[in-house]
Design an enzyme around this catalytic site. Structure first.
Site, short mmCIF file in Angstrom:
data_model
loop_
_atom_site.label_atom_id
_atom_site.label_comp_id
_atom_site.label_asym_id
_atom_site.label_seq_id
_atom_site.Cartn_x
_atom_site.Cartn_y
_atom_site.Cartn_z
CE LYS A 160 -2.50 3.53 1.58
NZ LYS A 160 -2.07 4.79 0.96
CD GLU A 234 12.13 5.17 9.00
OE1 GLU A 234 11.82 6.27 9.53
OE2 GLU A 234 12.36 5.03 7.80
CB CYS A 268 12.75 9.62 8.61
SG CYS A 268 11.01 9.54 8.16
#
Length: 461
Positions: A160, A234, A268
């Protein structure tokens, strides 16, 4: 959010897709389950052959695929091609090493005898269909660092992807099919976020991995916990970049710029909080700000562009809100800080100084080319500032003092500590965080074992 390709450089909607309905989702879940029953029995050599073929095809598609990634989420095109190369490297690494990483383990002879067995082995077996909920910022790499180890372990994948990169998501499904994997080994689900919960609750889905926002991680973890399914998360990061007086300040400032604006700052593991010892602060700040000002901002399709647009209008607005809040509370803007005129979702490289704990940008992740600069009195304050965040993904430390290195490695609350270098992911190194940055590990042997049934096989005397 519609499933659509919208060019961040000009806001033009290029293509839209209908979300898959219940019948199509059911068909794909059945196919994943049926495929797993056969694929799990294939050998490592066959899996590796297929994965290497996929890596070859990925590299052959580099030019067109790089342009597609740039069009869908705004990544500067040179960085898009670098992402493709990184994916191919990881695919070949797992093809080369999976058999060794998942080889049967033999306990010590004394422990075998003490257990009353004639022999014992520990075997790694695949779990089944794994749902991957992936973000747009590294639309190929984030997927491949899940898919390569999962497929080599004998699992099958259900992707997804983020709703703004549908063409990239469909490309990935086609890539594995062209390489020779059975159709059910890797499937893209064109669905909205609201459909994830029901899929994760389906008994045929055995585990999930998510890279994304903290709210999305909480939702997936909550459902998976209720269903007693393994997850790897994560989530966000607000990584510190600590500079001590003994550091090579020229090199530190140069790397700091790249560390902050990689992928237009939408990473990130991009360094976001620059914590500088007072004895090095003035020199580092001057060089860092000069480097940020010198960056070329522009069309991501231009080979010379270093900073492109943010991926969405909402993303730019969120970033502006953080900067405006800090300025209202007294932060000083050393460069940038104002939205440029013209089309596209651009925001300039920005450095904020005088940031305090009361400002949102101190405790929230700035997902764009905005850096916060802190002055630390000594090593103790550097550690305190570095850890003063709800996140703990990675960290960067610049010092040539071994005692200081030992202290940072011991005390920094992060999944990685990079000394005199910039955080980067590599297939041989475990990747993940602590605190609100998530749990579990991707990459390396740790990553491939996350979605394995670790089975003790005991034989009586």
């Amino acid at each position: 959010m519609p499933i659509a390709t919208v060019n961040p450089a000009n806001g033009e909607t290029l293509r839209t897709y209908e979300a898959m309905g219940g019948d199509e989702i059911e068909r794909r879940l059945r196919l994943a389950e049926a495929t797993f029953r056969t694929y799990r029995t294939t050998g490592f050599d066959e899996r590796a052959r297929l994965l290497r073929r996929a890596a070859d095809l990925l590299e052959q598609d580099e030019q067109d695929l790089g342009r597609l990634v740039t069009t869908e989420m705004g990544k500067p095109v040179k960085q898009a091609r670098a992402e493709i190369a990184k994916c191919a490297k990881a695919m070949r690494w797992y093809a080369d090493h999976a058999a060794e990483l998942l080889a049967d383990e033999q306990p010590a002879d004394d422990d075998v005898r003490d257990s009353g067995a004639s022999h014992v082995r520990v075997r790694y077996r695949p779990l089944g269909p794994v749902l991957a909920v992936m973000p747009w910022n590294f639309p190929l790499w984030q997927v491949m660092r899940f898919a390569a180890p999962a497929l080599m372990a004998g699992n099958v994948g259900l992707l997804k992807h983020a709703s703004n990169v549908p063409q990239t998501a469909l490309y990935l499904e086609d890539l594995f099919h062209r390489a020779g994997f059975s159709a059910g080994c890797f499937q893209t689900l064109l669905i909205g976020s609201a459909a994830v919960d029901d899929i994760l609750r389906d008994e045929r889905v055995k585990a999930a991995t998510l890279t994304g926002s903290e709210p999305a991680g909480r939702a997936v973890a909550s459902t998976a916990g209720e269903m007693v399914k393994k997850t790897v998360l994560e989530l966000g990061g607000s990584d510190p970049f600590v500079v001590m007086p003994s550091a090579d300040l020229d090199r530190a400032a140069e790397v700091a710029v790249t560390a902050r604006v990689q992928n237009t700052g939408q990473s990130c593991i991009a360094a976001k909080r620059f914590i500088v010892h007072t004895d090095a602060y003035d020199t580092f700040a001057a060089r860092f700000v000069a480097g940020m000002k010198a960056l070329k901002v522009g069309d991501p399709a231009d080979e010379e562009t270093e900073v492109g647009p943010l991926s969405s209008e909402r993303g730019r607005a969120d970033l502006e809100e953080l900067v405006d809040d800090a300025v209202r509370a007294g932060a000083e803007v050393l460069c940038g800080g104002e939205r440029p005129d013209g089309p596209g979702w651009y925001y300039p490289p920005t450095v904020l100084a005088g940031v305090t704990r009361e400002m949102r940008v101190h405790r929230e992740e700035a997902f764009g080319p905005v850096a916060t600069l802190y002055r630390a009195a000594d090593l103790d304050e550097s550690v305190l500032l570095a850890n003063d965040t709800p996140f703990g993904l990675s960290s960067n430390v610049w010092t040539r003092d071994d005692t200081e290195v030992d202290r940072f490695v011991r005390d920094l609350e992060a999944g990685s500590v990079y000394v005199n270098g910039m955080t980067a992911s590599h297939p041989a190194l475990p990747f993940g965080g602590v605190k609100r940055s998530g749990y579990g590990r991707e990459l390396s042997g740790h990553g491939i074992r996350e979605f394995c049934n670790i089975t003790t096989v005991w034989h009586g005397a």
